[in-house]
Structure formats: C-alpha cells, structure tokens
Design a protein around this motif. Sequence first.
Motif, PDB file in Angstrom:
ATOM      1  N   ASP A  77       0.868  -1.272  -0.103  1.00  0.00           N
ATOM      2  CA  ASP A  77       0.116   0.041  -0.092  1.00  0.00           C
ATOM      3  C   ASP A  77       0.824   1.175  -0.025  1.00  0.00           C
ATOM      4  OD1 ASP A  77      -2.483   1.677   0.220  1.00  0.00           O
ATOM      5  OD2 ASP A  77      -2.240   1.697   2.356  1.00  0.00           O
ATOM      6  N   ASN A  88       3.739   1.035   3.082  1.00  0.00           N
ATOM      7  CA  ASN A  88       3.499  -0.161   3.633  1.00  0.00           C
ATOM      8  C   ASN A  88       3.968  -1.600   2.931  1.00  0.00           C
ATOM      9  OD1 ASN A  88       2.075   0.986   6.264  1.00  0.00           O
ATOM     10  ND2 ASN A  88       0.594   1.567   4.337  1.00  0.00           N
ATOM     11  N   TYR A  89       4.683  -2.167   3.591  1.00  0.00           N
ATOM     12  CA  TYR A  89       5.317  -3.352   2.747  1.00  0.00           C
ATOM     13  C   TYR A  89       5.499  -4.605   3.512  1.00  0.00           C
ATOM     14  CZ  TYR A  89       9.949  -1.904   4.439  1.00  0.00           C
ATOM     15  OH  TYR A  89      10.853  -1.240   4.950  1.00  0.00           O
ATOM     16  N   ALA A  96       5.280  -7.199   8.689  1.00  0.00           N
ATOM     17  CA  ALA A  96       4.555  -5.745   8.059  1.00  0.00           C
ATOM     18  C   ALA A  96       5.440  -4.833   8.550  1.00  0.00           C
ATOM     19  CB  ALA A  96       3.347  -5.596   8.664  1.00  0.00           C
ATOM     20  N   SER A  98       6.240  -0.191   7.833  1.00  0.00           N
ATOM     21  CA  SER A  98       5.777   1.106   7.302  1.00  0.00           C
ATOM     22  C   SER A  98       6.999   1.987   7.268  1.00  0.00           C
ATOM     23  CB  SER A  98       4.699   1.782   8.061  1.00  0.00           C
ATOM     24  OG  SER A  98       3.216   0.727   8.052  1.00  0.00           O
TER      25      SER A  98
END
Length: 119
Positions: A77, A88-89, A96, A98
């Motif tokens: 995202d 965000n990956y 996760a 950010s």
Amino acid sequence: MDLTFAQRFTQEWADAWNAHDLERILTHYTDDVVFASPRIIQWGDDPSGEVRGKDALRAYWSAGLRRLPDLRFTVEDVRASVDTVVINYRNERGQAVSEVLTFRDGLICRGLGAYGPEV
C-alpha cells in the motif's frame, strides 16, 4: 505531493532496495537526512534510534544489506500527504513494515521505519 508521484516513487524505491543497489537508494535522500528505526538500536548503531546525514545512512544501510542478504520488499500500500509518503510493505520474512518518508525539494529529508510483529 500527490498519489501518482507517491506510487511512481515507491516503485523506484522498492526496485532499488530489491536490487540491493545502495547508491541508487541514496539518490532519493538529502545530504542532511535523518532516519529513525528500532533496527538502529537493535543493531547497536546508536541508542537514539536515529542516523543523521547521508554518509551515516550509507554506512548503516551498507551494514544492513550485509546482515540481510535475502532482503526483499513487497509493497502492499502507498499513501500520500502534503509532503510525505507512507509505504506499507512486507519484508523478506513476511513482517509488516511502514516507512514514513518526508520530502523537501523532491528528496527525502526525514524517514521513519515502523515494524509490526515478527512472523
């Protein structure tokens, strides 16, 4: 800053990271960049959790790339604000993450990495 810029930037940013091309990554950052991450503390680089300046960032990330030879980012995202992009990956371990990146004159002047739970 608009979403189109944020998406284009993020693709180039992720491609550079996934290629492990440190100099290509650093082209996106100002000389006086400040980057904060809990990894800076965990890896014993600085108890403040911050790296200041492009040369210090180069040294930190160079060591990080050696520590994580399988490093890979999968973008999930992207969001845009006035002067900031949030990416965000998932990293190579599926964790996760950010990245909050603030821009000045088209380059990142401040970055922050925030991590979710280990998987």
